[in-house]
Design an enzyme around this catalytic site. Sequence first.
Site, PDB file in Angstrom:
ATOM      1  N   HIS A  20      -9.644 -17.566 -11.732  1.00 57.27           N
ATOM      2  CA  HIS A  20      -9.607 -16.288 -12.536  1.00 57.27           C
ATOM      3  C   HIS A  20      -9.695 -15.236 -12.403  1.00 57.27           C
ATOM      4  O   HIS A  20      -9.301 -14.202 -13.214  1.00 57.27           O
ATOM      5  CB  HIS A  20     -10.060 -17.123 -14.299  1.00 57.27           C
ATOM      6  CG  HIS A  20      -9.675 -18.450 -14.658  1.00 57.27           C
ATOM      7  ND1 HIS A  20     -10.450 -19.084 -15.610  1.00 57.27           N
ATOM      8  CD2 HIS A  20      -8.904 -19.391 -13.928  1.00 57.27           C
ATOM      9  CE1 HIS A  20      -9.843 -20.055 -16.622  1.00 57.27           C
ATOM     10  NE2 HIS A  20      -8.769 -20.045 -15.918  1.00 57.27           N
ATOM     11  N   ASP A  21      -9.700 -14.969 -11.609  1.00 59.42           N
ATOM     12  CA  ASP A  21     -10.214 -13.422 -11.067  1.00 59.42           C
ATOM     13  C   ASP A  21      -9.092 -13.281 -10.678  1.00 59.42           C
ATOM     14  O   ASP A  21      -8.842 -12.273 -10.065  1.00 59.42           O
ATOM     15  CB  ASP A  21     -11.521 -13.924 -10.056  1.00 59.42           C
ATOM     16  CG  ASP A  21     -11.846 -12.207  -8.899  1.00 59.42           C
ATOM     17  OD1 ASP A  21     -11.149 -11.096  -9.902  1.00 59.42           O
ATOM     18  OD2 ASP A  21     -12.635 -12.172  -8.653  1.00 59.42           O
TER      19      ASP A  21
ATOM     20  N   HIS B 237       0.359 -15.361 -14.263  1.00 65.31           N
ATOM     21  CA  HIS B 237       0.768 -14.968 -14.408  1.00 65.31           C
ATOM     22  C   HIS B 237       1.677 -15.398 -16.138  1.00 65.31           C
ATOM     23  O   HIS B 237       1.080 -16.140 -16.834  1.00 65.31           O
ATOM     24  CB  HIS B 237       2.186 -16.899 -13.592  1.00 65.31           C
ATOM     25  CG  HIS B 237       2.498 -16.428 -12.800  1.00 65.31           C
ATOM     26  ND1 HIS B 237       1.284 -16.998 -11.955  1.00 65.31           N
ATOM     27  CD2 HIS B 237       3.615 -16.152 -11.992  1.00 65.31           C
ATOM     28  CE1 HIS B 237       1.924 -16.801 -10.434  1.00 65.31           C
ATOM     29  NE2 HIS B 237       3.324 -16.218 -10.609  1.00 65.31           N
TER      30      HIS B 237
ATOM     31  N   THR C 254      -5.895  -8.834 -11.615  1.00 69.04           N
ATOM     32  CA  THR C 254      -5.793  -7.232 -10.690  1.00 69.04           C
ATOM     33  C   THR C 254      -5.489  -8.526  -8.895  1.00 69.04           C
ATOM     34  O   THR C 254      -5.949  -9.450  -9.225  1.00 69.04           O
ATOM     35  CB  THR C 254      -6.599  -6.204  -9.847  1.00 69.04           C
ATOM     36  OG1 THR C 254      -7.998  -7.291  -9.872  1.00 69.04           O
ATOM     37  CG2 THR C 254      -7.148  -5.403 -11.472  1.00 69.04           C
TER      38      THR C 254
ATOM     39  N   TRP D 248      -7.173  -7.860  -6.256  1.00 74.18           N
ATOM     40  CA  TRP D 248      -8.408  -7.693  -5.554  1.00 74.18           C
ATOM     41  C   TRP D 248      -8.902  -8.633  -5.769  1.00 74.18           C
ATOM     42  O   TRP D 248      -9.617  -9.640  -7.187  1.00 74.18           O
ATOM     43  CB  TRP D 248      -8.842  -6.513  -5.968  1.00 74.18           C
ATOM     44  CG  TRP D 248      -7.557  -5.448  -5.163  1.00 74.18           C
ATOM     45  CD1 TRP D 248      -7.227  -4.564  -7.241  1.00 74.18           C
ATOM     46  CD2 TRP D 248      -7.500  -5.012  -3.586  1.00 74.18           C
ATOM     47  NE1 TRP D 248      -6.328  -3.799  -5.247  1.00 74.18           N
ATOM     48  CE2 TRP D 248      -6.215  -4.065  -4.336  1.00 74.18           C
ATOM     49  CE3 TRP D 248      -7.532  -5.321  -3.029  1.00 74.18           C
ATOM     50  CZ2 TRP D 248      -5.387  -3.206  -3.200  1.00 74.18           C
ATOM     51  CZ3 TRP D 248      -6.901  -4.926  -2.085  1.00 74.18           C
ATOM     52  CH2 TRP D 248      -6.160  -3.872  -1.628  1.00 74.18           C
TER      53      TRP D 248
ATOM     54  N   ASP E 228     -12.834  -9.374  -7.205  1.00 72.73           N
ATOM     55  CA  ASP E 228     -13.222  -8.133  -7.483  1.00 72.73           C
ATOM     56  C   ASP E 228     -14.130  -8.201  -9.178  1.00 72.73           C
ATOM     57  O   ASP E 228     -14.600  -7.491  -9.856  1.00 72.73           O
ATOM     58  CB  ASP E 228     -12.275  -6.451  -7.697  1.00 72.73           C
ATOM     59  CG  ASP E 228     -10.984  -7.116  -8.697  1.00 72.73           C
ATOM     60  OD1 ASP E 228     -11.330  -8.247  -9.648  1.00 72.73           O
ATOM     61  OD2 ASP E 228     -10.295  -6.154  -9.592  1.00 72.73           O
TER      62      ASP E 228
ATOM     63  N   HIS F  21     -17.963 -17.658  -1.838  1.00 77.15           N
ATOM     64  CA  HIS F  21     -17.040 -18.852  -1.840  1.00 77.15           C
ATOM     65  C   HIS F  21     -16.862 -19.695  -0.520  1.00 77.15           C
ATOM     66  O   HIS F  21     -16.355 -19.850  -0.132  1.00 77.15           O
ATOM     67  CB  HIS F  21     -15.702 -17.973  -2.773  1.00 77.15           C
ATOM     68  CG  HIS F  21     -14.223 -18.626  -2.517  1.00 77.15           C
ATOM     69  ND1 HIS F  21     -14.330 -19.410  -3.549  1.00 77.15           N
ATOM     70  CD2 HIS F  21     -13.944 -18.068  -1.680  1.00 77.15           C
ATOM     71  CE1 HIS F  21     -13.216 -20.167  -2.977  1.00 77.15           C
ATOM     72  NE2 HIS F  21     -12.908 -19.476  -1.709  1.00 77.15           N
TER      73      HIS F  21
ATOM     74  N   HIS G 215      -6.299 -29.386 -10.285  1.00 86.15           N
ATOM     75  CA  HIS G 215      -7.114 -29.782 -11.433  1.00 86.15           C
ATOM     76  C   HIS G 215      -7.401 -31.515 -11.360  1.00 86.15           C
ATOM     77  O   HIS G 215      -8.162 -31.912 -11.990  1.00 86.15           O
ATOM     78  CB  HIS G 215      -5.698 -30.001 -12.885  1.00 86.15           C
ATOM     79  CG  HIS G 215      -5.124 -29.022 -13.384  1.00 86.15           C
ATOM     80  ND1 HIS G 215      -3.631 -28.170 -12.890  1.00 86.15           N
ATOM     81  CD2 HIS G 215      -6.009 -27.648 -13.654  1.00 86.15           C
ATOM     82  CE1 HIS G 215      -3.237 -26.707 -13.558  1.00 86.15           C
ATOM     83  NE2 HIS G 215      -4.619 -25.695 -13.755  1.00 86.15           N
TER      84      HIS G 215
ATOM     85  N   ARG H  29       6.725 -25.000 -12.230  1.00 82.42           N
ATOM     86  CA  ARG H  29       6.323 -23.367 -12.194  1.00 82.42           C
ATOM     87  C   ARG H  29       6.649 -23.497 -10.736  1.00 82.42           C
ATOM     88  O   ARG H  29       7.431 -22.572 -10.011  1.00 82.42           O
ATOM     89  CB  ARG H  29       5.005 -23.117 -12.271  1.00 82.42           C
ATOM     90  CG  ARG H  29       4.416 -23.140 -13.894  1.00 82.42           C
ATOM     91  CD  ARG H  29       4.959 -21.495 -14.953  1.00 82.42           C
ATOM     92  NE  ARG H  29       4.301 -22.204 -16.067  1.00 82.42           N
ATOM     93  CZ  ARG H  29       5.282 -21.742 -17.212  1.00 82.42           C
ATOM     94  NH1 ARG H  29       6.804 -22.325 -17.067  1.00 82.42           N
ATOM     95  NH2 ARG H  29       4.675 -21.909 -18.429  1.00 82.42           N
TER      96      ARG H  29
END
Length: 603
Positions: free
Chosen positions: A155-156, A160, A210, A212, A214, A312, A383, A467
């Site tokens: 999610h960071d 799309h 983004t 990045w 971040d 991570h 998933h 997708r």
Amino acid sequence: MAPSGIAREPSPDRRGPITRNLARAAEVVDRAVGWPTLWRPVGLAVLVGLRSQLRALNLYDSGRDPDERAPHWDSRALRARLPSGTHNDLDAPLMGAASSRFGRNVPPANSSPDAARLLEPNPREISRRLFTRDEFRPVDSLNLLAAAWIQFEVHDWFSHPDDEETPGREIPLPASDDWPEEHRPMRVHRSALAPGADPDAPPSFANRDTHWWDGSQIYGSQQDYADAIRSGDRGQIVLAENGLPPAEADTLLDPNGPVANFWVGLALLHSLFLREHNAICRRLAAAYPFMTDQQLYDTARLVNTALMAKIHTIDWTPAIIAHPTTVSAMRGNWFGLLGERFARRFGRVAASEVLCGIPGSTTNHHGVPYSLTEEFVAVYRMHSLLPDELKIRDIDGNRPQAVHTLDQLLADHVRDRLAENSMPDLFYSFGRAKAGELTLHNYPAALQELARPDGRPIDLATVDILRDRERGVPRYNEFRRLFRLPRVPSFAALTDNAEWAEELEDIYGDIDNLDLMVGLHAERKPPGFGFSDTAFRVFVLMASRRLSSDRFFTTDFRQEIYTEVGMAWVRDNSMRSVLLRHFPTLAPALAGVDNPFAPWPGR
């Protein structure tokens, strides 16, 4: 940068002849014997060579909308991450910003969708016959906190947008399909093309977030949300009693974006690292009382984000790819091959990222403007890590245990679950529970009929297959060829499971028709690996690129930007220390646990 919508060829190979030849030799050795079979130092050398080849041959830029204009200069960008991701690269301020296009890891000629085969084989049939979970297959080395973590990071990194204007694609359903009658036909939104994309070129798509690394999943990619959760006091963020920002802030987020995929696992990690942000702010304010609210917020975001990247790199990734060589390689990405102990004692003694790690090295885009890629998105379809149910355990053993099905942990139920259970109990429950194996026949049922904000269900496994096809991600064997891996000759050679090989042949007929996601789930894995070696090639390239292209992990990863206290915070903390800082009652549960993303023992 390349003009509108046209992905260009890679930059000329600027490596010296010795580096180029050693990297080619590494590929030859890997193809002949496989890097996992080699003595660890030799295996590390081969992985360094493979990364060099991937950087030179598997990065492509998808261009920009020619009407885009450079954003207004904000002097904060010199020392802070801006919400929209602009000005990370000061010479190319739009690079990696929200709404930038995804790049590619395969050549443009190989990234156009095959319109004639977009629904062949039927993605819903693949979901039902190849992914439907017949029984939960756990992975013994990974807990549910690890499954939540990767969605937290995804999610960071990417999202799309859907095309809300064009009619969705209709998925053919046989009469025997159990899809709800009231929601037939099954329709799937198309991915929105990037603004200004050339209709005659391979399609390109924009990232809602983004590119990045971040922390945008907690800080937001839009200024209004970032402002709404600020307290105005020492840079801190407002947290409700449940540890999340006030519910009214959610109204500023796109209900059809990642917020629609929120669940209890994400809530735990959002709360944990929002608390961590506030703790960093308080420490900075004590050390530097002259810093303003804005300076404290900006610096704490830098520190918190770097800590998440470190976790991570040296905690989560070694848990899911626990081969001794890759554990050393990931620690090498952060600390260099000289190691953490050397870095703590002597600091950075050389410019080399191989010897001293990527953080603090020189920013390097490897000749191609930085972005995440469609192939990177494709290999992060994980998933199957999620179980069908979670047992809520009382860390003190003083009350009965509850069991919730996965659908009772999803978006509409998050605040109820947080109200019913303490954070320590939830973290303990996630630490005890095992994640699912990334393999065929292990996809959670709740995600095959997932309610969306508009009330219509979707089958995420069907969507996952569609997708990749619509975005021009090559099918499995073509993907391997483009990453210079040998072609898999048959379904029997792909998997050890003879029954699966028969199912795959019945559905696909020809091994070259096999979808990438299906092949990644069916493929034999290296020892200690939670995902396939084919997917690993993308990680070898992109895991280091997310660090090496980012100014705040490289040139500006220094105390003049982070402060001395901030650099020490990143250096001295890990997932374990973050958990124990905010929930010290977890200490007995974590005793003897080497990695918090591995299953915690019972008490």
